[in-house]
Design a protein around this motif. Structure first.
Motif, PDB file in Angstrom:
ATOM      1  N   GLU A  89      38.535 -27.396  17.562  1.00 33.41           N
ATOM      2  CA  GLU A  89      38.974 -28.038  19.293  1.00 33.41           C
ATOM      3  C   GLU A  89      39.223 -26.528  20.287  1.00 33.41           C
ATOM      4  OE1 GLU A  89      41.249 -30.805  19.787  1.00 33.41           O
ATOM      5  OE2 GLU A  89      39.910 -32.005  18.497  1.00 33.41           O
ATOM      6  N   GLN A  90      39.236 -25.255  19.658  1.00 33.61           N
ATOM      7  CA  GLN A  90      39.478 -23.691  20.420  1.00 33.61           C
ATOM      8  C   GLN A  90      37.969 -23.620  21.159  1.00 33.61           C
ATOM      9  OE1 GLN A  90      42.106 -21.089  19.359  1.00 33.61           O
ATOM     10  NE2 GLN A  90      42.953 -22.058  18.184  1.00 33.61           N
ATOM     11  N   SER A  91      36.681 -23.790  20.600  1.00 38.15           N
ATOM     12  CA  SER A  91      35.084 -23.455  20.602  1.00 38.15           C
ATOM     13  C   SER A  91      34.753 -25.225  20.158  1.00 38.15           C
ATOM     14  CB  SER A  91      34.696 -22.363  20.560  1.00 38.15           C
ATOM     15  OG  SER A  91      33.747 -21.781  21.016  1.00 38.15           O
ATOM     16  N   LYS A  92      33.795 -25.472  21.288  1.00 41.18           N
ATOM     17  CA  LYS A  92      32.675 -25.981  20.557  1.00 41.18           C
ATOM     18  C   LYS A  92      31.613 -25.741  19.401  1.00 41.18           C
ATOM     19  CE  LYS A  92      28.943 -25.028  24.363  1.00 41.18           C
ATOM     20  NZ  LYS A  92      28.424 -26.837  25.356  1.00 41.18           N
ATOM     21  N   LYS A  93      31.621 -24.672  19.138  1.00 41.16           N
ATOM     22  CA  LYS A  93      30.415 -24.366  18.452  1.00 41.16           C
ATOM     23  C   LYS A  93      31.507 -24.360  17.415  1.00 41.16           C
ATOM     24  CE  LYS A  93      31.886 -19.093  19.785  1.00 41.16           C
ATOM     25  NZ  LYS A  93      31.135 -18.113  20.242  1.00 41.16           N
ATOM     26  N   TYR A  94      32.751 -24.644  17.049  1.00 39.71           N
ATOM     27  CA  TYR A  94      33.375 -24.402  15.497  1.00 39.71           C
ATOM     28  C   TYR A  94      34.379 -25.914  15.570  1.00 39.71           C
ATOM     29  CZ  TYR A  94      33.745 -19.750  16.789  1.00 39.71           C
ATOM     30  OH  TYR A  94      33.722 -18.079  16.915  1.00 39.71           O
ATOM     31  N   ASP A  95      33.918 -26.188  16.105  1.00 41.69           N
ATOM     32  CA  ASP A  95      34.546 -28.214  16.142  1.00 41.69           C
ATOM     33  C   ASP A  95      34.487 -28.979  15.038  1.00 41.69           C
ATOM     34  OD1 ASP A  95      35.266 -30.353  17.712  1.00 41.69           O
ATOM     35  OD2 ASP A  95      34.064 -31.460  16.926  1.00 41.69           O
ATOM     36  N   GLN A  96      33.421 -28.547  14.111  1.00 41.17           N
ATOM     37  CA  GLN A  96      32.468 -28.950  12.982  1.00 41.17           C
ATOM     38  C   GLN A  96      32.094 -28.774  11.950  1.00 41.17           C
ATOM     39  OE1 GLN A  96      32.188 -32.672  12.773  1.00 41.17           O
ATOM     40  NE2 GLN A  96      33.002 -33.214  14.445  1.00 41.17           N
ATOM     41  N   TYR A  97      32.945 -27.435  12.385  1.00 35.62           N
ATOM     42  CA  TYR A  97      32.624 -25.906  11.305  1.00 35.62           C
ATOM     43  C   TYR A  97      33.010 -26.435  10.349  1.00 35.62           C
ATOM     44  CZ  TYR A  97      32.221 -21.523   9.329  1.00 35.62           C
ATOM     45  OH  TYR A  97      32.077 -21.295   7.771  1.00 35.62           O
ATOM     46  N   ILE A  98      31.879 -26.220   9.589  1.00 37.45           N
ATOM     47  CA  ILE A  98      33.249 -27.117   7.463  1.00 37.45           C
ATOM     48  C   ILE A  98      32.513 -25.207   6.717  1.00 37.45           C
ATOM     49  CG2 ILE A  98      31.946 -28.011   6.977  1.00 37.45           C
ATOM     50  CD1 ILE A  98      33.617 -29.476   5.222  1.00 37.45           C
ATOM     51  N   GLY A  99      33.780 -24.234   5.921  1.00 42.69           N
ATOM     52  CA  GLY A  99      33.403 -23.588   5.122  1.00 42.69           C
ATOM     53  C   GLY A  99      34.620 -22.054   5.715  1.00 42.69           C
ATOM     54  N   VAL A 100      34.125 -21.281   4.887  1.00 45.18           N
ATOM     55  CA  VAL A 100      34.932 -20.174   5.067  1.00 45.18           C
ATOM     56  C   VAL A 100      34.291 -19.263   6.599  1.00 45.18           C
ATOM     57  CG1 VAL A 100      35.192 -17.645   4.198  1.00 45.18           C
ATOM     58  CG2 VAL A 100      34.393 -19.674   3.276  1.00 45.18           C
ATOM     59  N   ALA A 101      35.599 -19.003   6.871  1.00 51.83           N
ATOM     60  CA  ALA A 101      36.177 -18.137   8.158  1.00 51.83           C
ATOM     61  C   ALA A 101      37.007 -16.984   7.523  1.00 51.83           C
ATOM     62  CB  ALA A 101      36.458 -19.494   8.969  1.00 51.83           C
ATOM     63  N   TRP A 102      36.826 -16.011   8.872  1.00 48.03           N
ATOM     64  CA  TRP A 102      37.759 -14.337   7.991  1.00 48.03           C
ATOM     65  C   TRP A 102      38.841 -14.594  10.161  1.00 48.03           C
ATOM     66  CZ3 TRP A 102      38.291 -11.549   4.485  1.00 48.03           C
ATOM     67  CH2 TRP A 102      36.770 -11.644   3.041  1.00 48.03           C
ATOM     68  N   TYR A 103      40.058 -14.488   9.562  1.00 48.09           N
ATOM     69  CA  TYR A 103      40.784 -14.195  10.993  1.00 48.09           C
ATOM     70  C   TYR A 103      41.509 -12.374  10.078  1.00 48.09           C
ATOM     71  CZ  TYR A 103      41.725 -18.555  12.086  1.00 48.09           C
ATOM     72  OH  TYR A 103      41.856 -19.970  12.522  1.00 48.09           O
ATOM     73  N   LYS A 104      41.634 -11.274  11.439  1.00 50.45           N
ATOM     74  CA  LYS A 104      42.049 -10.182  11.747  1.00 50.45           C
ATOM     75  C   LYS A 104      42.897  -9.666  12.399  1.00 50.45           C
ATOM     76  CE  LYS A 104      41.033  -5.648  11.558  1.00 50.45           C
ATOM     77  NZ  LYS A 104      39.838  -4.794  11.935  1.00 50.45           N
ATOM     78  N   LYS A 105      44.381  -9.321  12.687  1.00 50.91           N
ATOM     79  CA  LYS A 105      44.703  -8.806  13.811  1.00 50.91           C
ATOM     80  C   LYS A 105      45.758  -7.788  13.112  1.00 50.91           C
ATOM     81  CE  LYS A 105      48.446 -10.746  16.571  1.00 50.91           C
ATOM     82  NZ  LYS A 105      47.482 -11.250  17.776  1.00 50.91           N
ATOM     83  N   GLU A 106      45.635  -6.924  13.936  1.00 50.46           N
ATOM     84  CA  GLU A 106      46.681  -5.610  14.399  1.00 50.46           C
ATOM     85  C   GLU A 106      47.656  -6.463  14.534  1.00 50.46           C
ATOM     86  OE1 GLU A 106      45.850  -2.294  16.457  1.00 50.46           O
ATOM     87  OE2 GLU A 106      44.414  -1.623  14.975  1.00 50.46           O
TER      88      GLU A 106
END
Length: 586
Positions: free
Chosen positions: A52-69
């Protein structure tokens, strides 16, 4: 290691915005995104779900990546450093500075890994996490797609609970258990744990027990090698209860002569839980469980609840007269249990092995059995020192009407009692499962799994129309008393669909008025039956899939479960006001 306040140890929370990139073709690992992250990524906040942080990910299911320094202080150079994830939905793989650190399956239990060999103190370090919320017959939740989940949940994704970097001395305390022993003639606390990297050399351990004002009430010094265990008796102890949730602090220090090597602080409560004469006794007095069931959910954040929301939720429960929570088929976060400890609300903590599809092969699958054992271990190790945890639920609606289901429950029960012999252990059956066990000739074997000293039974009565629900509840409570006469019974009843703002006179099914009438009717039934407690499902509305194939004809709102007596954003319905009076005569 979880749930411990430290003085010598240092903790760095990794919250805020992360670079974010979906990977629908699952090519990122082969493409080494953990070393070279894609250009022009999006950014999302964590801890929180991505949906719910962006409508383009609302129904997304599968792999995603996070990166932080992240910055690591230079003075951490000679420390043992761990990374700790409170919860990632649903599978996670973690890299630090391009080096693989840890992999974890299961979105509802914490995990950690020692990473000091791949961190560079005094410099910026890259933390990369691959997350996969795909569903299958072996995940929790089970399903085939985002809108075909075999349970009334929404399939959230992402890093939704806290991420921490922890630095501690090379020689440090490992796991520590604090077990209260409360009897009329004796009150004491047993403290047992291990010391990491001690290498067989004796060291002195100083133990202090502080009251809530920070004053020292008990002190003791012992010599220990790798393992230690000691029992400390109280002359007078303030007992923990929902009415008076008194917390002590254990301060445990590892010393080498005059030098302090490590120190841990653990809050705990003195209380006893016993079962006898079909009742639950808290501190030698019978207690009626006045409960609600909760599935964690809040707008934008999704499955992960911020502390401010949790505090408000517990305020609501205290106003309703609630003294216990049946967690919604998975364990809560530790920060939630810290609030429960302080506010005096019990948790029946459920291990996340929900069986919600009629195919029983899952509970005989070797990988799933091993995973279920690991989830139970992670749940107990992380939450065992909280006085608000009244007992462990092995599984929500397990197929104990099958031999494979019963066999797994026996295995989990045995291992749970070995890890924590101080608490009751149960599983959560519904009507169909109990009756199925009887038809399959397994009711006697099921009784053998149900240790009368350590188990109670929930009964789920969620029939949509209140007349049907009341009849089923009445008949099933009698059935349980007949077949399980020595077991305390806690009934779980559905509040029924209540659409916020839907009003009719006379009441129609699905309206706020009908939901309120249903709750009042159940309250009258509860007051007449010999029960140990009652739990209302559910306290809050929450998001679900947009189609509900296995519940045709229900008054379900597409995409939202509306059986809560409060809305998803915590606005009360008429059912909330009706609920406030149902336990008065219990």
């Amino acid at each position: 290691m979880y749930g411990i306040r430290a003085r010598i140890r240092q903790v760095k929370k990794i919250d805020g915005f992360w670079e974010f990139q979906t990977d629908p073709d699952n090519k990122g690992e082969k493409g080494k995104w953990y070393q070279d992250f894609p250009e022009n990524p999006d950014f999302l906040y964590a801890p929180a779900c991505w949906n719910e942080q962006s409508k383009k990910y609302d129904q997304y299911i599968g792999v995603a990546w996070y990166k932080k320094e992240i910055d690591i202080p230079l003075d951490w150079s000679e420390q043992a450093i761990f990374i700790e994830f409170g919860g990632v939905l649903t599978k996670a793989k973690v890299w630090v500075n391009g080096h693989f650190a840890v992999e974890h399956e299961g979105g509802f239990t914490p995990f950690q890994m020692k990473i000091d060999k791949i961190l560079i103190p005094g410099e910026k370090n890259n933390l990369t996490v691959k997350v996969d919320n795909s569903v299958s017959a072996f995940t929790c939740p089970q399903g085939t797609s985002q809108n075909d989940i075999w349970i009334d949940w929404f399939n959230w994704g992402g890093i939704y609970r806290e991420v921490k970097i922890l630095a501690m001395p090379l020689m440090h305390f490992g796991d520590v258990s604090v077990i209260p022993i409360v009897r009329r003639e004796k009150k004491s606390v047993k403290i047992a744990g291990i010391i990491e990297n001690l290498k067989g050399i004796k060291r002195k351990i100083k133990i202090n027990i502080l009251d809530k004002k920070g004053q020292n009430k008990k002190s003791l010094s012992i010599d220990a090698k790798t393992n230690f265990s000691v029992e400390i008796e109280f002359n007078k102890a303030f007992l923990w209860s929902p009415e008076s949730p008194y917390l002590y602090t254990l301060q445990i220090t590892l010393c080498d002569n005059s030098q302090t090597l490590d120190c841990k602080e653990i809050q705990f409560g003195m209380r006893s839980i016993k079962f006898k004469r079909n009742k639950i006794f808290l501190n030698e007095k019978p207690i009626f469980m006045k409960g609600v069931s909760i599935v964690e959910d809040f707008p934008v954040f999704g499955r992960g609840l911020p502390e401010a929301v949790l505090k408000r939720d517990y305020e609501i429960m205290k106003e309703l007269g609630v003294n216990c929570i049946r967690d919604g088929a998975y364990p809560p976060s530790e920060k939630e249990l810290e609030i429960a400890d302080r506010m005096g609300i019990f948790h029946f903590v459920c291990q996340p092995s929900r069986k919600s599809n009629p195919d029983s092969k899952l509970f005989s699958d070797p990988h799933f059995i091993q995973t279920a054992k690991q989830w139970q271990k992670e749940t107990i190790e992380s939450l065992k020192n909280h006085p608000s945890v009244i007992g462990w639920i092995l599984c929500s609606e397990p197929p104990v009407n099958t031999k494979t289901g019963l066999q797994l429950m026996k295995k989990l029960y045995k291992e749970t009692k070995e890890m924590d012999p101080s608490r009751p252990v149960t599983f959560l059956p519904n009507i169909g499962i109990i009756e199925g066990a009887k038809k399959a000739g397994l009711i006697k074997e099921m009784k053998s799994v149900m240790d009368y000293q350590y188990l109670w039974v929930y009964t789920n009565i969620h029939a949509e129309f209140k007349e049907n629900g009341l009849r089923e509840a009445d008949e099933f409570i009698d059935y349980m008393h007949k077949n399980f006469p020595a077991i305390p019974i806690i009934i779980e009843f559905g509040a029924g669909d209540g659409f916020a703002g839907e009003h009719y006179e006379p009441a129609r099914a699905g309206s706020e008025e009908y939901q309120a009438e249903r709750i009042k009717a159940f309250g009258e039934l509860i007051s007449k039956k010999k029960l140990t407690g009652a739990v209302c499902y559910a306290l809050f509305d929450y998001r679900i899939m947009e189609k509900f194939p296995w519940k045709p004809g229900a008054f379900m709102k597409p995409g939202e479960y509306v059986k809560g007596i409060y809305t998803r954003d915590r606005r009360p319905k008429m059912g909330a006001y009706a609920f406030r009076g149902i336990f008065n005569q219990a």
